[in-house]
Design an enzyme around this catalytic site. Structure first.
Site: not given
Ligand code: HEM
Ligand SMILES: *[C@@H]1O[C@H](CO)[C@@H](O)[C@H](O)[C@H]1NC(C)=O
Ligand SMILES: *[C@@H]1O[C@H](CO)[C@@H](O)[C@H](O)[C@H]1NC(C)=O
Ligand SMILES: *[C@@H]1O[C@H](CO)[C@@H](O)[C@H](O)[C@H]1NC(C)=O
Ligand SMILES: *[C@@H]1O[C@H](CO)[C@@H](O)[C@H](O)[C@H]1NC(C)=O
Length: 318
Positions: A51, A56, A59, A149, A179-180, A239
């Site tokens: 993430r 990074d 922005v 986003p 988000h897998t 996965d």
């Molecule tokens: C499509 C729009 C996206 C939205 C609205 C979004 C939103 C979020 C939100 C709200 C969380 C939880 C944050 C928290 O609980 O504080 C999250 C977690 C995460 N996001 Fe996204 N995300 C998006 C796209 C992406 C993309 C493009 C990636 C990487 C290629 C990504 C990777 C992750 C990962 C791996 C987590 C878990 C992080 C952790 O457990 O520390 N997300 N995301």
């Protein structure tokens, strides 16, 4: 004006896989070893590092700006505050890399390699990381607040935020597959659980048994920082289950579920992709790698623009 134009051109160089081949031949081994240790210590760290690269790159491009400390930094923008994690791990990796080849490798490149290694160590497939990014000199808090986003955004807004950095609707669906792995805090989805949009009930596109499970985890006026896995079916495993979750109304964030259940006008292509990835993990893995390379190419600083930071948290003093 001409000089500025030349400087801009100088900053538009190409990233290359072998950028550090002679200046830091052991780079990939060092980063792999450190990411391995970090994930061994805490499985979730793979998700957090993946993430960081996303936050990074969106922005001011992939320039290590998310790593900079300071009250006006990106770290304090709403999408990152109490949310982005892994900064200490990046410090550790950077120290190991500096120990191997001092002053050569940018923090932005370390984040990019760490994201790839995190996916691989979590069970995904590798891709070739292109390198040669330099570190930026500014951290853009308003850029982070506006450009990243939100889980409450409509699909149309999410698509436009990706388009603003050159990414397509296909990239939205593919990269959402990240988000897998990882976790989300109650505060970011509890609007779906009780009185969704004033209906007096949970979000109808949220599976009822997952809804009741999340209602007890995230009660009204409860602790918004409590977390739940984004993919309940294989928590830390990279996965394609995320996509099958969406087909079964088991997306945790609204921004996940709308890829499959949003209004017909915006979702025709996203539904088809969700189904393809849900039934064909090989297709998801290969497209995920391509989309990560594309994301990693967002406005890199190259040539003499920016710097190779000594400490990822602060710009070098001149
Ligand atoms: C499509 C729009 C996206 C939205 C609205 C979004 C939103 C979020 C939100 C709200 C969380 C939880 C944050 C928290 O609980 O504080 C999250 C977690 C995460 N996001 Fe996204 N995300 C998006 C796209 C992406 C993309 C493009 C990636 C990487 C290629 C990504 C990777 C992750 C990962 C791996 C987590 C878990 C992080 C952790 O457990 O520390 N997300 N995301
Ligand atoms: C790379 O690491 C190996 C040990 O793993 C070491 O023998 C070698 O000298 C290193 N190469 C360079 C160029 O530092
Ligand atoms: C911050 O990001 C915005 C885009 O949201 C951009 O217009 C602005 O120029 C950036 N500021 C700096 C100092 O880089
Ligand atoms: C749900 O929200 C609506 C609109 O905000 C409100 O009128 C209604 O009383 C709420 N229902 C419950 C059960 O809280
Ligand atoms: C989460 O924890 C942080 C730091 O302890 C606190 O400032 C914040 O208010 C909490 N957020 C929520 C939504 O409870």
């Amino acid at each position: 004006m001409l000089l500025m134009g030349l400087l801009c051109l100088g900053g538009k160089g190409q990233l290359r896989a072998d950028y550090y081949a002679s200046s830091c031949p052991n780079l990939s081994k060092v980063v792999w070893r450190e990411v391995f240790k970090a994930i061994q210590n805490e499985m979730r760290m793979g998700a957090s590092l993946l993430r960081l690269h996303f936050h990074d790159c969106f922005v001011n491009g992939c320039d290590g700006s998310i790593l900079l400390d300071g009250s006006d930094s990106e770290k304090f923008a709403p999408p990152n505050l109490n949310s982005a994690r892994g900064f200490e791990v990046i410090d550790t990796i950077k120290a190991a890399v500096e120990n191997e080849c001092n002053g050569i490798v940018s923090c932005a490149d370390i984040v990019a390699i760490s994201a790839r290694d995190s996916v691989l160590l979590s069970g995904g497939r590798p891709w070739t990381v292109l390198l040669g990014r330099r570190d930026g000199l500014v951290s853009n808090q308003t850029g982070a607040a506006n450009g990243l986003p939100s889980p409450f955004d409509s699909l149309g807004v999410i698509i436009s935020k990706f388009a603003a950095v050159g990414l397509s609707t296909t990239d939205v669906v593919t990269l959402s597959g990240a988000h897998t792995i990882g976790r989300a805090r109650c505060a970011l989805f509890n609007n779906r659980l009780f009185n969704f949009s004033g209906t007096g009930a949970a979000d109808p596109t949220l599976d009822s048994s997952l809804a009741s499970q999340l209602q007890s985890l995230c009660p009204l006026n409860g602790d918004g920082n409590v977390t739940t896995p984004l993919d309940q079916s294989s928590i830390d495993f990279f996965d394609n289950h995320y996509f099958n979750n969406l087909i079964n109304n088991k997306g945790v964030l609204s921004s996940d579920q709308i890829l499959f259940s949003g209004d017909a006008a915006t979702t025709t292509s996203t539904i088809t992709l969700v189904q393809s990835y849900g039934s064909n993990s090989g297709l998801f893995f290969s497209q995920f790698g391509s989309s990560m390379v594309k994301m990693g190419n967002i406005s890199p600083l190259t040539g003499n623009v920016g710097e190779v930071r000594k400490n990822c948290r602060v710009v070098n003093s001149s």
